[in-house]
Each structure stands twice: as structure tokens, then as C-alpha cells.
Motif scaffolding. Structure first.
Motif, short mmCIF file in Angstrom:
data_model
loop_
_atom_site.label_atom_id
_atom_site.label_comp_id
_atom_site.label_asym_id
_atom_site.label_seq_id
_atom_site.Cartn_x
_atom_site.Cartn_y
_atom_site.Cartn_z
N HIS A 23 -26.94 23.88 -18.27
CA HIS A 23 -27.21 22.51 -17.81
C HIS A 23 -27.74 22.63 -16.39
CE1 HIS A 23 -26.40 18.57 -16.00
NE2 HIS A 23 -26.58 18.10 -17.22
N ALA A 24 -28.92 22.06 -16.16
CA ALA A 24 -29.60 22.21 -14.87
C ALA A 24 -29.38 21.01 -13.97
CB ALA A 24 -31.10 22.41 -15.10
N GLU A 25 -29.09 21.29 -12.72
CA GLU A 25 -28.98 20.26 -11.69
C GLU A 25 -30.03 20.55 -10.62
OE1 GLU A 25 -26.01 19.05 -8.01
OE2 GLU A 25 -25.36 20.54 -9.49
N ILE A 26 -30.92 19.61 -10.37
CA ILE A 26 -31.93 19.77 -9.33
C ILE A 26 -31.29 19.53 -7.96
CG2 ILE A 26 -34.15 18.93 -8.42
CD1 ILE A 26 -34.88 18.09 -11.28
N VAL A 27 -31.54 20.44 -7.05
CA VAL A 27 -30.98 20.35 -5.70
C VAL A 27 -32.11 20.00 -4.74
CG1 VAL A 27 -29.75 21.59 -3.88
CG2 VAL A 27 -29.20 22.04 -6.29
N LYS A 28 -32.04 18.80 -4.16
CA LYS A 28 -33.11 18.31 -3.29
C LYS A 28 -32.70 18.23 -1.82
CE LYS A 28 -35.22 15.49 -6.95
NZ LYS A 28 -35.68 14.14 -7.33
N ASP A 29 -31.40 18.13 -1.56
CA ASP A 29 -30.96 17.95 -0.17
C ASP A 29 -31.07 19.26 0.60
OD1 ASP A 29 -27.81 19.04 0.11
OD2 ASP A 29 -28.52 18.62 -1.92
N ALA A 30 -31.30 19.15 1.89
CA ALA A 30 -31.55 20.33 2.73
C ALA A 30 -30.38 21.30 2.71
CB ALA A 30 -31.86 19.90 4.16
N GLU A 31 -29.15 20.81 2.80
CA GLU A 31 -28.00 21.72 2.84
C GLU A 31 -27.83 22.46 1.52
OE1 GLU A 31 -26.04 22.89 5.26
OE2 GLU A 31 -27.49 21.82 6.51
N GLY A 32 -28.07 21.75 0.43
CA GLY A 32 -27.97 22.39 -0.89
C GLY A 32 -29.02 23.47 -1.07
N LYS A 33 -30.26 23.18 -0.62
CA LYS A 33 -31.32 24.17 -0.71
C LYS A 33 -31.02 25.38 0.18
CE LYS A 33 -34.75 21.22 0.06
NZ LYS A 33 -36.15 20.70 0.20
N LEU A 34 -30.49 25.11 1.37
CA LEU A 34 -30.13 26.21 2.26
C LEU A 34 -29.06 27.10 1.65
CD1 LEU A 34 -30.10 24.62 5.82
CD2 LEU A 34 -31.46 26.57 5.06
N GLU A 35 -28.10 26.49 0.99
CA GLU A 35 -27.03 27.27 0.34
C GLU A 35 -27.62 28.22 -0.71
OE1 GLU A 35 -23.19 26.63 -2.61
OE2 GLU A 35 -24.14 24.89 -1.69
N ILE A 36 -28.56 27.72 -1.50
CA ILE A 36 -29.19 28.53 -2.54
C ILE A 36 -30.02 29.65 -1.90
CG2 ILE A 36 -30.97 28.51 -4.35
CD1 ILE A 36 -29.83 25.74 -5.17
#
Length: 199
Positions: A111-124
Motif C-alpha cells: 500500500h503506497a503513501e505519497i509523501v509531499k511534506d518537506a520533513e517526510g521527504k527529508l526523512e526518506i
């Protein structure tokens, strides 16, 4: 993917393979499309239930994931063609042997969750770079990179693994094939040999 009982990979074996082969095909079916969207991509298996990755914002996969968040991550590595003559039983005509291809493949239904917020992208990004390039700088210092991507967090729902190496044949048969692989030394043969007994 057809998986016979003799070539089914155990859960841990399949996940270990995914950890060792962190590049695959992300497949998003979307809804009412003629074809799914297939994206070759690097990824990181963070734990047994979570995969993270990032892709460019213009990638067509985002629309497909928004339509249908169920995706497939398909991972396959080296393959090795096995001529029929190698698989013919001793004392039989080599021309009657059935050829095959040895390979390993794992599919993760997610199940895919799109991550758009800056902190979430930084974590990835930090997780991926920490795994691939620990000496890389902090991606927070690269705002252009951050604005040009979106992240994906995949929750693993099912693991399907196949290790096709004549597991239904006896050790003597696989040993004979291993001998041929050792002699040939083709591109995928060393990988296949790791799954077969040495002669």
C-alpha cells in the motif's frame, strides 16, 4: 508469478534477497488504464514491513498511485539459461532434455503513501543516503533537490518469492548442472551456482 512448492522462497529468505538487490520495478496499476505505470527505481527496505523511495515530481506514477494506492514492487536479479542437454537424465538422449532458466525474483505487494511534506521527504532521503552514501551531505542543504521530488512510503502487505533452481530435482542432477555452470562461467552463472551444490 507462478510459484511451485519446490521453488517458493521463505519469508526471511525473500526479504534478505530484497535487501541485497535494492533496485526494482515499481508497478502502479491505477484505475481504468490500458497499461500500468512501471518505474525502474532504487529503494530502501527499512524493516520487514516498510519500503521507502523517492522519485521526480513529473513522474507519471503519482497519478496512478492516487487512483489506486495498491502497488507492486518487483525485484529480480541475475538469470542463467540452462540448455536442455544439461538437464537430460544420464543415459538418455541429450536432445530430449527440457531447457529452463534459473533466476530469483521477489514481489512485494504494498500500500503506497505519497509523501509531499518537506520533513517526510527529508526523512526518506536521509534514510536512503545513509544506506547508499553515508558520506553525502545533509539533503536539507539541497533545496532544489527537495522541491523536485516526492517520496513514497510502501507498507508491505504480502511477500512473494521464487528461487527457481531445479529444487524439485535431486542433488545429483543439480550437481551436474552446477558443473556445467562452473565450466561456462556466463554472466548469471556465478549467481546460479550459489543456489546449487558443487560437483
Amino acid at each position: 508469478m507462478l510459484i511451485h512448492p519446490w521453488d517458493a522462497a521463505g519469508h526471511e529468505q525473500a526479504l534478505a534477497y530484497v535487501r541485497d538487490h535494492a533496485f526494482g520495478q515499481l508497478i502502479a496499476a491505477g484505475r481504468d488504464r490500458d497499461l500500468p505505470v512501471v518505474v525502474p527505481t532504487q529503494f530502501l527496505l527499512r524493516d520487514d514491513r516498510t519500503v521507502v523511495l523517492h522519485l521526480a515530481r513529473p513522474n507519471p506514477v503519482w497519478a496512478a498511485v492516487e487512483e489506486n494506492p495498491k502497488v507492486l514492487l518487483s525485484v529480480a536479479g541475475h538469470w542463467s539459461y540452462i540448455p536442455g542437454s544439461w538437464r537430460a537424465e544420464p543415459g538418455t538422449d541429450p536432445a530430449l532434455g527440457v531447457p529452463t532458466t534459473y533466476y530469483s525474483a521477489v514481489q512485494l505487494v504494498c500500500h503506497a503513501e505519497i509523501v509531499k511534506d518537506a520533513e517526510g521527504k527529508l526523512e526518506i532521503l536521509r534514510a536512503q543516503l545513509g544506506d547508499l552514501d553515508p558520506a553525502a551531505g545533509d539533503p536539507a542543504a539541497m533545496p532544489r533537490l527537495l522541491s523536485g521530488i516526492q517520496g513514497l512510503r510502501l507498507s508491505v502487505e504480502e511477500v512473494r518469492g521464487k528461487f527457481k533452481y531445479d529444487g524439485h530435482k535431486d542433488a545429483a542432477h543439480r550437481g551436474r548442472v552446477a558443473g556445467h555452470l562452473s565450466e561456462r562461467g556466463g554472466p548469471g552463472d556465478a549467481s546460479a551456482l550459489r543456489h546449487l551444490p558443487r560437483p
